[in-house]
Design a protein around this motif. Sequence first.
Motif, mmCIF file in Angstrom:
data_model
loop_
_atom_site.group_PDB
_atom_site.id
_atom_site.type_symbol
_atom_site.label_atom_id
_atom_site.label_comp_id
_atom_site.label_asym_id
_atom_site.label_seq_id
_atom_site.Cartn_x
_atom_site.Cartn_y
_atom_site.Cartn_z
ATOM 1 N N VAL A 1 0.845 -1.205 0.000
ATOM 2 C CA VAL A 1 0.000 0.000 0.000
ATOM 3 C C VAL A 1 0.875 1.248 0.000
ATOM 4 N N PHE A 2 1.939 1.248 0.819
ATOM 5 C CA PHE A 2 2.869 2.388 0.827
ATOM 6 C C PHE A 2 3.556 2.535 -0.523
ATOM 7 N N TYR A 3 3.945 1.421 -1.137
ATOM 8 C CA TYR A 3 4.605 1.484 -2.445
ATOM 9 C C TYR A 3 3.665 2.071 -3.496
ATOM 10 N N ILE A 4 2.413 1.656 -3.475
ATOM 11 C CA ILE A 4 1.444 2.157 -4.463
ATOM 12 C C ILE A 4 1.195 3.650 -4.261
ATOM 13 N N ILE A 5 0.996 4.057 -2.992
ATOM 14 C CA ILE A 5 0.765 5.487 -2.717
ATOM 15 C C ILE A 5 1.976 6.309 -3.131
ATOM 16 N N GLY A 6 3.181 5.843 -2.771
ATOM 17 C CA GLY A 6 4.401 6.559 -3.160
ATOM 18 C C GLY A 6 4.549 6.650 -4.668
ATOM 19 N N GLY A 7 4.236 5.552 -5.388
ATOM 20 C CA GLY A 7 4.311 5.566 -6.849
ATOM 21 C C GLY A 7 3.344 6.558 -7.464
ATOM 22 N N ILE A 8 2.122 6.613 -6.923
ATOM 23 C CA ILE A 8 1.136 7.571 -7.437
ATOM 24 C C ILE A 8 1.614 8.998 -7.221
ATOM 25 N N VAL A 9 2.180 9.265 -6.034
ATOM 26 C CA VAL A 9 2.690 10.618 -5.744
ATOM 27 C C VAL A 9 3.839 10.971 -6.689
ATOM 28 N N ILE A 10 4.747 10.020 -6.923
ATOM 29 C CA ILE A 10 5.885 10.283 -7.815
ATOM 30 C C ILE A 10 5.403 10.567 -9.237
ATOM 31 N N ILE A 11 4.517 9.714 -9.760
ATOM 32 C CA ILE A 11 4.031 9.905 -11.140
ATOM 33 C C ILE A 11 3.286 11.232 -11.269
ATOM 34 N N GLY A 12 2.430 11.528 -10.305
ATOM 35 C CA GLY A 12 1.695 12.799 -10.347
ATOM 36 C C GLY A 12 2.623 13.997 -10.260
ATOM 37 N N SER A 13 3.655 13.908 -9.417
ATOM 38 C CA SER A 13 4.597 15.021 -9.273
ATOM 39 C C SER A 13 5.434 15.206 -10.530
ATOM 40 N N LEU A 14 5.879 14.101 -11.139
ATOM 41 C CA LEU A 14 6.671 14.218 -12.371
ATOM 42 C C LEU A 14 5.839 14.794 -13.511
ATOM 43 N N LEU A 15 4.578 14.358 -13.611
ATOM 44 C CA LEU A 15 3.706 14.930 -14.648
ATOM 45 C C LEU A 15 3.489 16.419 -14.410
ATOM 46 N N THR A 16 3.319 16.809 -13.139
ATOM 47 C CA THR A 16 3.149 18.231 -12.822
ATOM 48 C C THR A 16 4.414 19.011 -13.141
ATOM 49 N N GLY A 17 5.592 18.438 -12.787
ATOM 50 C CA GLY A 17 6.860 19.133 -13.017
ATOM 51 C C GLY A 17 7.189 19.312 -14.478
ATOM 52 N N PHE A 18 6.943 18.282 -15.299
ATOM 53 C CA PHE A 18 7.300 18.363 -16.716
ATOM 54 C C PHE A 18 6.261 19.090 -17.555
ATOM 55 N N SER A 19 5.026 19.167 -17.056
ATOM 56 C CA SER A 19 4.012 19.898 -17.812
ATOM 57 C C SER A 19 3.797 21.292 -17.233
ATOM 58 N N GLY A 20 4.774 21.771 -16.479
ATOM 59 C CA GLY A 20 4.674 23.088 -15.850
ATOM 60 C C GLY A 20 4.566 24.195 -16.874
ATOM 61 N N GLY A 21 4.082 25.313 -16.423
ATOM 62 C CA GLY A 21 3.798 26.445 -17.304
ATOM 63 C C GLY A 21 5.048 27.127 -17.812
ATOM 64 N N ASP A 22 5.042 28.439 -17.769
ATOM 65 C CA ASP A 22 6.100 29.270 -18.342
ATOM 66 C C ASP A 22 7.432 29.015 -17.650
ATOM 67 N N GLY A 23 8.428 28.632 -18.464
ATOM 68 C CA GLY A 23 9.783 28.490 -17.947
ATOM 69 C C GLY A 23 9.932 27.368 -16.943
ATOM 70 N N GLY A 24 9.023 26.426 -16.897
ATOM 71 C CA GLY A 24 9.136 25.294 -15.978
ATOM 72 C C GLY A 24 9.022 25.702 -14.521
ATOM 73 N N SER A 25 8.097 26.604 -14.220
ATOM 74 C CA SER A 25 7.973 27.106 -12.844
ATOM 75 C C SER A 25 7.523 26.024 -11.870
ATOM 76 N N LEU A 26 6.865 24.977 -12.371
ATOM 77 C CA LEU A 26 6.402 23.916 -11.486
ATOM 78 C C LEU A 26 7.385 22.748 -11.416
ATOM 79 N N PHE A 27 8.544 22.879 -12.099
ATOM 80 C CA PHE A 27 9.506 21.778 -12.112
ATOM 81 C C PHE A 27 10.047 21.490 -10.712
#
Length: 196
Positions: free
Chosen positions: A32-58
């Motif tokens: 359960v911890f592995y799944i939750i951690g994986g979801i957080v990592i994938i969501g954070s990477l998608l947020t970081g790479f799809s960030g707006g102007d100049g990669g402000s969310l990276f």
Amino acid sequence: MKIDNSGYLFKAILLTVCGVLLTFFPGVLAWVFYIIGGIVIIGSLLTGFSGGDGGSLFSVGMVGAGIGLFIMYLPKLISTHIAGIAGLILVIVGIVQIVRSRKKDFTNGMKTVQLVFGILLLVAGIFFMFNPFHASKIIRILTGVVLLLFAAFNYYVVYVINQRNAGNISSSSGSSPDIIDTSGVEKPDEINNRIE
């Protein structure tokens, strides 16, 4: 008045699931911890790479990915250090109990009981601190059993509330023909019958 028992029922079910998983299926809890951690990592990477102007969310995405990695590492961290932490707490509580038993004036043998209890806690704490591999399994099982006991208590509370609710419904479901009017006020029909 009907008492709501849904909160107790929810807690009982949640405690039962957690207690059974912790006592009998510890690997499931780690997954359960592995799944939750994986979801957080994938969501954070998608947020970081799809960030707006100049990669402000990276940078925010990278911090989130770090938190996800920490969540995935938690089961190993807890299983490695839980015995030492629990042992240290038991040693401190045992020393406090021994000191209290020496300072206070108890009657009816309570001083001896508290002293023996403190010594037992001290020995258990030292055992947990220096035998962490077996102790972590014991602590995990004991924690699961305690959770199951709390779940049983909540089920009992739900049962008592259901019994009280059933008693309230039956007592307020209308007037029974066996009830005797003792108000002392005569009814008009009774007065008319006496006059005739």
